[in-house]
Design an enzyme around this catalytic site. Structure first.
Site, PDB file in Angstrom:
ATOM      1  N   LEU A 133      31.971  38.854  38.058  1.00 29.52           N
ATOM      2  CA  LEU A 133      31.760  38.480  39.474  1.00 29.52           C
ATOM      3  C   LEU A 133      32.921  39.018  40.319  1.00 29.52           C
ATOM      4  CD1 LEU A 133      29.376  36.954  40.770  1.00 29.52           C
ATOM      5  CD2 LEU A 133      30.912  35.004  41.004  1.00 29.52           C
ATOM      6  N   SER A 149      32.153  35.480  33.589  1.00 32.91           N
ATOM      7  CA  SER A 149      33.304  36.279  33.975  1.00 32.91           C
ATOM      8  C   SER A 149      34.449  35.897  33.052  1.00 32.91           C
ATOM      9  CB  SER A 149      33.651  35.947  35.433  1.00 32.91           C
ATOM     10  OG  SER A 149      34.183  37.036  36.095  1.00 32.91           O
ATOM     11  N   ARG A 172      28.833  50.647  33.130  1.00 32.25           N
ATOM     12  CA  ARG A 172      29.087  51.846  32.364  1.00 32.25           C
ATOM     13  C   ARG A 172      28.156  51.802  31.148  1.00 32.25           C
ATOM     14  NH1 ARG A 172      30.949  53.668  36.178  1.00 32.25           N
ATOM     15  NH2 ARG A 172      33.048  54.412  36.639  1.00 32.25           N
ATOM     16  N   ASP A 205      21.354  52.873  35.384  1.00 31.08           N
ATOM     17  CA  ASP A 205      21.962  53.979  36.133  1.00 31.08           C
ATOM     18  C   ASP A 205      23.019  54.684  35.293  1.00 31.08           C
ATOM     19  OD1 ASP A 205      24.249  54.380  38.879  1.00 31.08           O
ATOM     20  OD2 ASP A 205      22.436  55.556  38.502  1.00 31.08           O
ATOM     21  N   GLU A 238      26.275  60.272  29.000  1.00 33.20           N
ATOM     22  CA  GLU A 238      25.670  61.018  30.106  1.00 33.20           C
ATOM     23  C   GLU A 238      26.005  62.502  29.986  1.00 33.20           C
ATOM     24  OE1 GLU A 238      26.501  57.122  32.837  1.00 33.20           O
ATOM     25  OE2 GLU A 238      27.022  59.069  33.687  1.00 33.20           O
ATOM     26  N   HIS A 255      23.072  58.264  37.213  1.00 36.80           N
ATOM     27  CA  HIS A 255      24.379  57.762  37.656  1.00 36.80           C
ATOM     28  C   HIS A 255      24.617  58.033  39.137  1.00 36.80           C
ATOM     29  CE1 HIS A 255      28.715  56.674  36.239  1.00 36.80           C
ATOM     30  NE2 HIS A 255      28.446  56.185  37.420  1.00 36.80           N
TER      31      HIS A 255
END
Lengths: 312, 324
Positions: free
Chosen positions: A152, A174, A231, A255, A260, A278
């Site tokens: 958060l 968190s 990530r 995303d 990648e 991304h």
């Protein structure tokens, strides 16, 4: 300042590249056919490195640049920079917080809507002419769904604020409890068990690598949806792919990926999965703001002024 | 079904609407259903021979409930439409005949608003285009996908600030958009800026979201002039009715770059959008699905039964169309 050597590790933005070229002596790492020879030759003149989410400054690179003073990241994530090594050597590190918070949060919600309401699949349905033969099937309502946020921080909070406008109950996990009214869960598994949509919004560190694993995916379940705008390595990608292919997870909006630009092909045919290259901070406006922060940090450093957004 | 079915109240279903197809069995256990689409008789014959004493009709949002059709339903006292929109019903004739009309009211507003926001984010951030790009295996070969545009700070003009328009406004405010609107009536209790006509609204906005009902006044209200006023960076989202936009001009403006993109759930001639739209990367197309979620269909089934039950037991309808 145009005698100061700056090493850009990969192509990331034309405007940034042009400005670095104008203001400094720019070295484009990716154009060098023999990178270790290049480093050996130019090491003495390189005083800054500009990296991003794809490539940054690992220990090897830092050690190869004895005159390195600052690593300025064109990203808010710092997982590609060896922060410990930078601290040891007195190398400053900056990133691009705040300017990209809104775009990333917007995309997180966009992905939730795209997955639940099958927006991409519907577009394909229309373009293929299938609509002439019948209506698309029923999709899933987004408003009111329980959102679970991992991390958060700035981005996590921005996602929460947007989701609230859709009457979505918010909970989070968190490292530490925050001063908010959102429900806190002490573990990601507990968070996933109590969420319809789980979104990853924390920083990537050794502790958060594979924070979404088989156990979490099972807890999210066959109607649950995973959204990753953090990530790739936050998720055990092999487990995620298996769960989606086997129907043990309801859907995903991704995303980012472990390697990648490679994306598991088994996901390509799934209409409950939305895949993006991304683009979390990928708007014209935000990339210019990020570039200006990189440039601003470099200029501040080399004029002995306080850094704009230091991390180390 | 035998004698049990004869005691159930009779309704005629016109369409048939999606919710009926999904909940057919459940409806059939509570009502005796007349199904004109299953008959080979032309509709006027069917109605004349079977629906002479039918008191209630359930119709879909696309079904043209004209005076001519109503004329063949001499005993009709209630129309329940499954839609929020009423442009398919001859309301004047219903009023004249004393036929009450019930509709979906605000029931779908959240779902429709959600889709409007989804379409807008998609157009600005190229989600559908990006998904296609990745799933076609292009990312490894073309490392830089084109940048999109930031949603925060965009000036959004809502056309029609009814229940759906208000839900859209509430959501987009959370994304940092500046909201203004044009509506038949100014809404004194909102803090959004109101513009007296759609042209002025478009001139002062980056995005138009169409949330109005289709009437004579709103028919092709979004014409070339309005689109030029919106400008080359402008985006249109339509979740109202296709005919609110001059679709031929929309296609021209998109092809000529006079506006930047569009997110469309409705079209002038469904299910056949203008084929030129299929070539465009900057439009997102949706097959009129704004209300078609599991949750909405389940709730709609309950609402329809609630209205029909109320009618057949002389109680007030749950969602009667208000007199304007």
């Amino acid at each position: 300042m145009d005698a100061i050597g700056v090493l850009m590790v990969c192509p990331m933005n034309n405007y940034l590249e042009q400005e670095l070229d104008k203001r400094f002596k720019l070295f484009r790492y990716w154009t060098q056919p023999k990178q270790s020879e290049f480093l050996a030759q130019q090491a003495e003149s390189i005083r800054a490195v500009v990296g991003n989410a794809t490539a940054g400054a690992n220990a090897d690179l830092i050690d190869a640049l004895p005159k390195l003073e600052i690593v300025s990241c064109f990203s808010v994530g710092l997982d590609k920079v060896d922060l410990t090594r930078c601290k040891e050597k007195g190398v400053r590190v900056t990133n691009t917080p705040d300017v990209l918070t809104d775009d990333v949060a917007d995309l997180a919600i966009g992905l939730m809507l795209a997955v639940l309401r099958r927006i991409c699949a519907c577009d394909k349905y229309v373009r293929s002419g299938a609509w002439k033969l019948g209506d698309f099937k029923l999709t899933t309502k987004f408003s009111g769904k329980r959102i679970g946020i991992i991390g958060l921080g700035r981005i996590g909070l921005a996602i929460a604020q947007r989701a609230e406008a859709f009457d979505c109950p918010i909970s989070y996990h968190s490292r530490s409890k925050k001063a908010t009214n959102y429900t806190y869960y002490g573990s990601v598994v507990e968070l996933a068990s109590n969420s319809d949509i789980l979104v990853i919004a924390c920083a990537l560190t050794p502790e958060t690598t594979h924070i979404v694993n088989r156990e979490v995916i099972d807890a999210l379940g066959p109607k649950g949806v995973l959204i990753n705008i953090g990530r790739g390595p936050h998720v055990d990608e092999a487990e995620l792919v298996a769960a989606l292919v086997e129907g043990r997870l309801g859907g995903a909006g991704l995303d980012v990926f472990e390697k990648e630009p490679e994306v598991p092909e088994q996901l390509f045919g799934l209409e409950n999965v939305v895949l993006l290259p991304h683009v979390g901070s990928g708007t014209e406006e935000t990339r210019i703001a990020m570039a200006d922060l990189v440039l601003g940090n470099l200029e501040a450093h080399f004029s002995s002024k306080p850094l704009l957004t230091p991390v180390v | 079904m035998g004698s049990g079915a004869e005691q159930l109240p009779e309704i005629i279903v016109l369409g048939p609407p999606a919710v009926f197809e999904i909940y057919d069995e459940q409806f059939s256990s509570r009502f005796r259903i007349l199904r004109p689409w299953e008959s080979e008789e032309p509709l006027p014959h069917f109605l004349a021979s079977r629906a002479h004493t039918t008191l209630a009709a359930l119709c879909s949002g696309g079904y043209p409930l004209s005076a001519a059709v109503l004329a063949n339903l001499p005993s009709l006292r209630l129309v329940v439409t499954t839609s929020a929109g009423l442009d398919h019903i001859d309301l004047t004739e219903c009023r004249r005949r004393g036929i009450a009309v019930a509709y979906a009211g605000n029931f779908f507003s959240a779902d429709v608003a959600d889709l409007a926001v989804g379409l807008l984010v998609d157009v600005l951030r190229k989600m559908t285009a990006g998904n296609r790009f990745v799933k076609n295996g292009l990312w490894p070969h073309k490392p830089h996908f084109p940048l999109g545009f930031k949603l925060g700070g965009k000036r959004v003009g809502i056309v029609g600030l009814g229940s759906i328009g208000l839900e859209v406004a509430k959501r987009l405010e959370a994304f940092g958009c500046a909201i203004s609107y044009h509506s038949r009536k100014e809404k004194p209790f909102v803090s959004y800026t109101s513009y007296p006509d759609i042209h002025e609204l478009a001139s002062n906005c980056d995005v138009l979201v169409l949330c109005c009902s289709l009437t004579e006044q709103t028919h092709q209200m979004v014409n070339r002039e309005v689109m030029l006023a919106l400008g080359k960076d402008g985006v249109i989202v339509n979740i109202s009715r296709g005919a609110v936009i001059d679709e031929k001009e929309l296609v021209s403006c998109l092809l000529q770059g006079e506006i930047a993109g569009a997110g469309l759930d409705v079209f002038e001639h469904e299910p056949r959008p203008s084929p030129e739209l299929y070539q465009l990367d900057n439009v997102v197309l949706s097959p009129h699905t704004a209300v078609l979620t599991e949750e909405s269909m389940e709730g709609l089934y309950q609402l329809i039964c609630g209205n029909l039950d109320a009618f057949f037991t002389d109680k007030p309808l749950l969602s009667q169309v208000p007199d304007e």
